[in-house]
Scaffold this motif. Sequence first.
Motif, short mmCIF file in Angstrom:
data_model
loop_
_atom_site.label_atom_id
_atom_site.label_comp_id
_atom_site.label_asym_id
_atom_site.label_seq_id
_atom_site.Cartn_x
_atom_site.Cartn_y
_atom_site.Cartn_z
N LEU A 277 46.12 55.91 27.74
CA LEU A 277 47.27 55.70 28.61
C LEU A 277 47.09 56.58 29.85
O LEU A 277 46.99 57.81 29.73
N VAL B 35 52.62 49.49 32.25
CA VAL B 35 53.99 49.78 31.83
C VAL B 35 54.66 50.38 33.06
O VAL B 35 54.17 51.36 33.62
N HIS C 237 55.51 55.41 37.23
CA HIS C 237 56.92 55.64 37.56
C HIS C 237 57.07 55.55 39.08
O HIS C 237 56.34 56.21 39.81
N VAL D 63 50.44 53.43 33.26
CA VAL D 63 51.88 53.67 33.13
C VAL D 63 52.32 54.35 34.42
O VAL D 63 51.86 55.43 34.74
N TRP E 223 55.11 63.79 33.09
CA TRP E 223 54.78 63.01 31.88
C TRP E 223 54.52 63.88 30.65
O TRP E 223 54.24 63.33 29.58
N CYS F 238 46.31 60.42 26.13
CA CYS F 238 47.18 60.36 27.31
C CYS F 238 46.58 61.20 28.43
O CYS F 238 46.26 62.37 28.23
N PHE G 20 48.81 57.87 33.11
CA PHE G 20 50.16 58.03 33.66
C PHE G 20 50.11 58.41 35.13
O PHE G 20 49.37 59.31 35.53
N GLY H 266 54.17 53.37 39.82
CA GLY H 266 54.23 52.00 39.32
C GLY H 266 53.69 51.00 40.33
O GLY H 266 53.03 50.02 39.97
#
Length: 121
Positions: A6, A102, A74, A72, A19, A31, A8, A78
């Motif tokens: 993942l 995500v 934000h 992933v 995160w 991660c 982030f 994103g």
Amino acid sequence: MTPPTLLFLHALGASAREWQQVADHLSDHDCVALDLPGFGDAADTGHADVGTMTDWLAQEIRARDLTACVLVGHSMGGKIATLVAARAAAGEPGLANVLGVVLVAASPPRPNRWTKNAGRR
């Protein structure tokens, strides 16, 4: 089967540290929280535009040589994740390992448009 890594990406004005608590709860996944250019531990690299950050993330993914990853993001992270995922879906070399995204309150992939009457009744 090993779960995907993942990756982030934080919001504009934040850093990879946003995160940490999420990663703490996902101990069964690899991660990796990244600092976008100009933020967090990468603050000294100077700020970059969306295209430059998108190119940067694509290169990060290639350099890490991951078997599989999920992006992933934000907010602004994103937006960058969406743009890189679109490049992966279009078959850009070195991005076949991007399985999906995500999005957490993500910015739209195209420029935000504000009108002079925004916020007025």
